[in-house]
Design a protein around this motif. Structure first.
Motif, mmCIF file in Angstrom:
data_model
loop_
_atom_site.group_PDB
_atom_site.id
_atom_site.type_symbol
_atom_site.label_atom_id
_atom_site.label_comp_id
_atom_site.label_asym_id
_atom_site.label_seq_id
_atom_site.Cartn_x
_atom_site.Cartn_y
_atom_site.Cartn_z
ATOM 1 N N LEU A 150 0.866 -1.179 0.000
ATOM 2 C CA LEU A 150 0.000 0.000 0.000
ATOM 3 C C LEU A 150 0.902 1.228 0.000
ATOM 4 N N ASP A 151 0.832 1.989 -1.068
ATOM 5 C CA ASP A 151 1.684 3.174 -1.189
ATOM 6 C C ASP A 151 0.932 4.400 -0.667
ATOM 7 N N CYS A 152 1.364 4.912 0.476
ATOM 8 C CA CYS A 152 0.732 6.100 1.057
ATOM 9 C C CYS A 152 1.699 7.282 1.055
ATOM 10 N N GLU A 153 2.633 7.273 0.120
ATOM 11 C CA GLU A 153 3.590 8.391 0.067
ATOM 12 C C GLU A 153 2.846 9.690 -0.228
ATOM 13 N N GLY A 154 3.207 10.733 0.493
ATOM 14 C CA GLY A 154 2.592 12.047 0.281
ATOM 15 C C GLY A 154 1.286 12.236 1.026
ATOM 16 N N LEU A 155 0.791 11.199 1.699
ATOM 17 C CA LEU A 155 -0.489 11.325 2.407
ATOM 18 C C LEU A 155 -0.268 11.593 3.896
ATOM 19 N N LEU A 156 -1.152 12.399 4.456
ATOM 20 C CA LEU A 156 -1.074 12.750 5.881
ATOM 21 C C LEU A 156 -2.140 12.013 6.678
ATOM 22 N N CYS A 157 -1.986 12.035 7.986
ATOM 23 C CA CYS A 157 -2.979 11.466 8.902
ATOM 24 C C CYS A 157 -4.328 12.077 8.616
ATOM 25 N N PRO A 158 -5.414 11.340 8.531
ATOM 26 C CA PRO A 158 -5.537 9.929 8.912
ATOM 27 C C PRO A 158 -5.435 8.958 7.744
ATOM 28 N N LEU A 159 -4.980 9.431 6.565
ATOM 29 C CA LEU A 159 -5.123 8.595 5.371
ATOM 30 C C LEU A 159 -4.314 7.295 5.399
ATOM 31 N N PRO A 160 -3.023 7.303 5.839
ATOM 32 C CA PRO A 160 -2.334 6.009 5.882
ATOM 33 C C PRO A 160 -3.046 4.983 6.777
ATOM 34 N N VAL A 161 -3.505 5.425 7.949
ATOM 35 C CA VAL A 161 -4.202 4.510 8.868
ATOM 36 C C VAL A 161 -5.555 4.103 8.281
ATOM 37 N N TYR A 162 -6.255 5.055 7.675
ATOM 38 C CA TYR A 162 -7.555 4.762 7.057
ATOM 39 C C TYR A 162 -7.394 3.700 5.966
ATOM 40 N N LYS A 163 -6.411 3.916 5.080
ATOM 41 C CA LYS A 163 -6.212 2.982 3.963
ATOM 42 C C LYS A 163 -5.705 1.622 4.461
ATOM 43 N N ALA A 164 -4.820 1.666 5.468
ATOM 44 C CA ALA A 164 -4.309 0.396 6.015
ATOM 45 C C ALA A 164 -5.432 -0.362 6.712
ATOM 46 N N GLY A 165 -6.280 0.359 7.442
ATOM 47 C CA GLY A 165 -7.406 -0.275 8.134
ATOM 48 C C GLY A 165 -8.338 -0.968 7.143
ATOM 49 N N LEU A 166 -8.629 -0.267 6.036
ATOM 50 C CA LEU A 166 -9.507 -0.861 5.013
ATOM 51 C C LEU A 166 -8.869 -2.125 4.444
ATOM 52 N N ALA A 167 -7.560 -2.027 4.136
ATOM 53 C CA ALA A 167 -6.865 -3.172 3.530
ATOM 54 C C ALA A 167 -6.823 -4.343 4.517
ATOM 55 N N LEU A 168 -6.465 -4.070 5.768
ATOM 56 C CA LEU A 168 -6.347 -5.148 6.767
ATOM 57 C C LEU A 168 -7.697 -5.823 7.012
ATOM 58 N N SER A 169 -8.763 -5.031 6.951
ATOM 59 C CA SER A 169 -10.097 -5.599 7.196
ATOM 60 C C SER A 169 -10.462 -6.637 6.146
ATOM 61 N N ARG A 170 -9.875 -6.490 4.963
ATOM 62 C CA ARG A 170 -10.212 -7.419 3.865
ATOM 63 C C ARG A 170 -9.249 -8.599 3.804
ATOM 64 N N MET A 171 -8.225 -8.602 4.680
ATOM 65 C CA MET A 171 -7.213 -9.651 4.624
ATOM 66 C C MET A 171 -7.524 -10.775 5.619
ATOM 67 N N SER A 172 -6.799 -11.886 5.477
ATOM 68 C CA SER A 172 -6.982 -13.027 6.386
ATOM 69 C C SER A 172 -5.861 -13.019 7.419
ATOM 70 N N PRO A 173 -6.122 -13.591 8.617
ATOM 71 C CA PRO A 173 -5.080 -13.664 9.640
ATOM 72 C C PRO A 173 -3.799 -14.272 9.059
ATOM 73 N N GLY A 174 -2.666 -13.642 9.371
ATOM 74 C CA GLY A 174 -1.382 -14.143 8.880
ATOM 75 C C GLY A 174 -0.921 -13.474 7.591
ATOM 76 N N ASP A 175 -1.864 -12.845 6.842
ATOM 77 C CA ASP A 175 -1.476 -12.145 5.609
ATOM 78 C C ASP A 175 -0.609 -10.931 5.962
ATOM 79 N N LEU A 176 0.197 -10.521 4.996
ATOM 80 C CA LEU A 176 1.128 -9.414 5.234
ATOM 81 C C LEU A 176 0.718 -8.167 4.460
ATOM 82 N N LEU A 177 0.909 -7.024 5.081
ATOM 83 C CA LEU A 177 0.659 -5.726 4.429
ATOM 84 C C LEU A 177 1.923 -4.895 4.557
#
Lengths: 167, 86
Positions: free
Chosen positions: B15-42
């Motif tokens: 997930l490329d969050c270069e140039g983005l400020l809070c809360p966007l990296p956490v927001y985007k990471a949260g969305l991505a992690l919610s769709r992943m399975s336990p043990g998957d890597l981000l």
């Protein structure tokens, strides 16, 4: 003495909860509650915002697109003007345009975009019923998905919150 | 924060969050992690200095694991492992 019935049952496995009060209706002050609630929901928390008094404009269909930054009595605002100059016509529009430019240059979402993001994550929006009555705002004036609530209903939600903040 | 070696086959999302400020990296990471399975890597890439504090806090609050942080100049690369389902 607290009666047994007053004890609030807490489920240790329940997610954390954030309860915010958004009381200001300027563009700059719309951001902090939306950022905090969106972040809380991203952490897996429950989050709810109680929009009261001028803060109600943030969830008002038409007014949310027209929130402004005050140029008067706002010494830290985007345009740092003496009050006498800040009172001149156009100063508020100038300060608002500059704030929007700052946000856009920093790739920050707009207020409507933040509302969309928060809502998509399940953040609850409570509209203060008293403010609606005082200011003549109807349910139809508000964005979809708001819960109309009085102080008791919001306090009931906030009573089990882990973090409560007034913005 | 060093964890076990991950298999080549472990699902990994960047997930490329270069140039983005809070809360966007956490927001985007949260969305991505919610769709992943336990043990998957981000793998989260951020240039926001606040993310050095925010990403560990996010992992702690969500119950995910921060496996490593590598900083090169103003670029921070976080390796997160999705935690167990809650």
């Amino acid at each position: 003495m607290i009666a047994e019935d007053d004890a609030v049952p807490t489920d240790p496995s329940a997610p954390r909860r954030l309860a915010l009060v958004a009381s200001k209706g300027t563009l700059d002050q719309a951001y902090p509650p939306l950022i905090l609630a969106t972040t809380a929901a991203s952490l897996g928390w429950e989050a709810g915002i109680y929009f009261t008094f001028y803060g109600l404009d943030i969830i008002h269909r038409e007014r949310l697109e027209k929130l402004k930054v005050a140029s008067l009595a706002n010494p830290a605002g985007p345009i740092r003007l003496p009050n006498l100059i800040g009172a001149l016509p156009g100063a508020t529009l100038g300060a608002t345009a500059m704030m929007k430019k700052w946000m856009s240059n920093a790739a920050m979402p707009t207020v409507p975009e933040f509302i969309e993001m928060a809502s998509g994550l399940g953040v609850r929006f409570f509209a203060c019923a008293t403010t609606m009555g005082v200011m003549g705002v109807t349910a139809g004036d508000l964005i979809d998905g708001c819960d109309i609530a009085g102080a008791a209903a919001f306090l009931d939600y906030a009573a089990t919150a882990d973090v409560q903040l007034f913005v | 924060m060093s964890g076990p070696a991950f298999r080549e086959s472990t699902p990994r999302l960047t997930l490329d969050c270069e140039g983005l400020l809070c809360p966007l990296p956490v927001y985007k990471a949260g969305l991505a992690l919610s769709r992943m399975s336990p043990g998957d890597l981000l793998e989260l890439v951020s240039t926001d200095p606040g993310s050095l504090a925010d990403v560990p806090a996010m992992a702690r609050q969500r119950g995910d694991h921060l496996r490593s942080v590598v900083t090169e100049g103003d670029r921070h690369v976080f390796l997160l492992e999705k935690g167990p389902a809650r």
